[in-house]
Enzyme design. Structure first.
Site, PDB file in Angstrom:
ATOM      1  CG  ASP A  75     -24.141 -24.861  12.207  1.00  9.32           C
ATOM      2  OD1 ASP A  75     -23.018 -24.367  11.982  1.00  9.32           O
ATOM      3  OD2 ASP A  75     -24.350 -25.679  13.122  1.00  9.32           O
ATOM      4  CD  GLU A  79     -18.316 -21.808   8.365  1.00  4.10           C
ATOM      5  OE1 GLU A  79     -18.466 -21.537   9.558  1.00  4.10           O
ATOM      6  OE2 GLU A  79     -18.880 -22.767   7.813  1.00  4.10           O
ATOM      7  CG  ASP A 108     -18.512 -26.167  15.869  1.00  4.96           C
ATOM      8  OD1 ASP A 108     -19.434 -25.464  16.299  1.00  4.96           O
ATOM      9  OD2 ASP A 108     -18.658 -26.985  14.950  1.00  4.96           O
TER      10      ASP A 108
END
Length: 655
Positions: A370, A373, A440
């Site tokens: 997770d 980025e 998300d």
């Protein structure tokens, strides 16, 4: 004036204030690097080494020409600027734009770096696909503009496929922008040492994508379990809760292949380990799950702060992402955080060492990466300092090194099958077993439509293993009729995605009982298939059973993917490149070579148009036969979906 020099497999073009190196980079591919600096950098970023090829190079005082298979490139001096044109099989496909001033524009930023922009002519009849994923419904990127940067729900892969039969890779991890307007195409980097791009050609979309994968790597074959059903929620708070859910799925006879332990199961961000009061015996938990045929997957965050037991070692060892100005913080979430600098070999080795002790040694070998980025606020990438350089020049490559950290670590332990669920990717991530999802997103029909486009776009970027949170992530009300219709339609879509994974932060109902009051990140509402109403339960159970029956087909498609680069979920034109209609279809697609799936993504919708290309097709629901080259209208009540199989395909038996 300019100086044009013939070199091995290429041409060196020099003139006042610009140096350009154009060279063959494997068969049917030409790489171009240009800079205001006098020396061209040999940095490949995530490119593999070029395959051998026999290119023909010729130069005169006026121009240089490279002929490489079906692709030819010319470079010449026109009006005091370097001009480049590309031809496929002798026909013009791409060329730099002539505005009477330099094609490549440079504006100094700092040191030897420049804000760089390259302008190409635009072809109004051209369709453009790829460029990663974000939340919009444009499969064809023609007429659109995009920021070249990552954030939650946006994963930039600066590679496109053109309907003219070529691919284009902007080989530059700098933050920037791209425009595909009607009058020009512009690629720009906010700060870089040099522009770097590759043009590669093929006679079919499959040939072009195969070439791209030979440039950046093929995905490995997917293990059998990963092709099944993954259960996930925000979040399972304890070992007991995970086992309760897994046992219930087994008791109900529902085939479940993976269960995901989401974030904040740890003692502190930057401590890669289980909180012992809620996870007292991880090895026993993993042993029981694996005994049931369920793969345990654990969430990893690369965030770290001074409260972590690893902070001092990583901070003093320059293993964290630093800021050029100000304090360490780049992300505020339960305290000020920064990120492990995974562009650093030392940081990668140290983080894996901790992960091995905290998870792998207990039996966990599949990880959810997770915050890939990485997510930073505000998005001032020039303020980030990585091991490989300033963030303005290198930020896009972070998810590549994040996946590489775990791939290398698992391989060093002798693991053969590596599967990494990750929220972001970059060219080359696929070779590390990256299973990308689109972040998300909301729990809405609009998000479902956008997810179809995301999955198809990622497939055309060489990322074959992709999925979305079934039902969306944010704000799903499991007691509402809206969501209960949405979850069924999304489950249908999930069956025909490369990976099928149920996840989401569902709204907690008024009757919700907190299992562990006072913990840092409590769970959202229930998110198992029995949570969405008695009417939906048998429908969802049957869809999971169908996924199980489709496993052999999906695994076989995975093998083809690892060999050829073809995505399992791909736009219609991939298999039917001579059919102009297929280039206009954004909401139906091929799932492998034999299945055509047409998802329903509108609230209350029970019918839709479906285009059948050439051939004979059999609808899976009633085995009705249809001849191709026509558009038909299909009915599908909420508990029904629309799919067709090519005549003669054995996969029809799965339906």
């Amino acid at each position: 004036m300019s100086i044009i020099t013939k070199i091995h497999n290429g041409v060196l073009f020099q003139m006042n204030d610009e140096t350009v190196l154009m060279e063959a980079y494997g068969e049917n591919c030409i790489r171009v690097r240009s800079s205001r600096n006098s020396k061209i950098s040999d940095e490949r970023w995530t490119l593999l080494e070029a395959e051998k090829c026999d290119a023909s190079v010729s130069v005169t005082e006026e121009k240089g020409v490279i002929k490489n298979g079906i692709l030819t490139a010319e470079i010449f001096n026109q009006w005091g600027s370097c001009r480049i044109s590309f031809y496929k099989n002798g026909e013009f496909i791409l060329g730099t734009h002539d505005e009477g001033d330099p094609v490549t524009k440079y504006e100094h930023t700092e040191g030897q770096n420049y804000r760089t922009q390259i302008i190409f002519d635009s072809n109004e009849k051209e369709h453009i696909y790829g460029l990663g994923q974000e939340q919009h419904s444009f499969l064809d990127k023609k007429g659109c503009s995009f920021a070249l940067k990552h954030w939650n729900t946006k994963s930039t892969l600066p590679v496109i496929y053109s309907s003219l039969g070529y691919g284009f890779l902007w080989n530059n991890p700098a933050v920037g922008r791209v425009e595909f307007s009607l009058n020009r195409t512009v690629w720009s980097a906010d700060s870089c040492y040099q522009a770097d791009y590759l043009v590669f050609a093929g006679n079919t979309p499959a040939e072009v994508l195969s070439k791209y994968c030979r440039l950046t790597g093929h995905a490995p074959e997917m293990p059998e379990w990963a092709a099944g059903f993954w259960q996930c929620r925000l979040r399972y708070e304890s070992q007991d809760q995970v086992l309760e859910v897994a046992r219930k799925y087994k008791e109900l006879g529902i085939p479940i292949d993976a269960i995901v332990i989401d974030f904040f199961h740890w003692t502190e961000q930057g401590n890669w380990e289980f909180e012992p009061s809620l996870w007292p015996d991880p090895k026993a938990m993993c042993d029981e799950l694996k005994g049931m045929g369920i793969e345990p997957v654990v969430s990893i965050w690369p965030t770290i702060n001074p409260s972590s037991k690893n902070w001092n070692r990583m901070n003093d060892g320059n293993m964290i992402v630093r800021t050029e100005n100000g304090q360490y913080s780049t992300f505020d979430f339960h305290g000020l955080q920064t990120y492990v600098d995974l562009t650093s070999p030392d940081a990668r080795a140290y983080m894996w060492e901790q992960v091995k002790k905290g998870y792998y040694d207990y039996g966990i070998k599949t990880f959810w990466l997770d915050e890939a980025e990485p997510e930073v606020h505000p998005q001032q990438f020039s303020n980030l300092k990585f091991h490989i350089g300033n963030g303005a020049q290198t930020a896009l490559v972070y998810p590549y090194y994040y996946a590489k950290t775990f791939y290398d670590g698992l391989k060093s332990e002798g693991e053969k099958d590596v599967v990494l669920l990750t929220r972001c990717a970059y060219p080359g991530s696929q070779r590390f077993g990256a299973v990308v999802w689109n972040g998300d997103i909301g729990s809405s029909f609009e998000a479902l439509e956008q997810s179809i486009v995301s999955g198809l776009s990622m497939g055309m970027c060489g990322i074959p293993w992709w999925n979305s949170d079934i039902g969306g992530f944010h704000s799903g009300d499991i007691e509402s009729e809206y969501f209960r219709e949405l979850i069924v339609r999304w489950f249908q879509f999930g069956v025909f995605c490369p990976v099928m994974r149920l996840h989401g932060a569902r709204l907690r109902q008024s009757s919700y009982e907190y299992r562990h009051p006072g913990i840092l990140e409590p769970s959202g509402g229930d998110n198992e298939i029995w949570s969405f109403g008695e009417k939906n339960y048998p429908v969802l159970k049957e869809l999971i059973q169908l996924r199980k029956r489709l496993k052999p087909y999906i695994i076989n498609s995975s093998k083809l993917t690892s060999q050829t680069g073809e995505p399992i979920m791909r736009p219609m034109f991939f298999d039917y490149p001579d059919d102009e209609t297929c280039y206009t279809l954004k909401d139906q697609y091929m799932f492998g070579r034999d299945i055509l799936f047409a998802p329903i993504f509108r609230q209350g919708q029970t019918e839709r148009k479906v285009y059948l290309p050439t051939g004979k097709w059999i609808r899976t629901s009633d085995k009705a036969e249809f001849t191709g080259n026509q558009t038909i209208v299909c009915d599908a009540k909420t508990d029904e979906f629309i799919a067709f199989v090519k005549e003669g395909s054995e996969v029809l038996e799965a339906f």
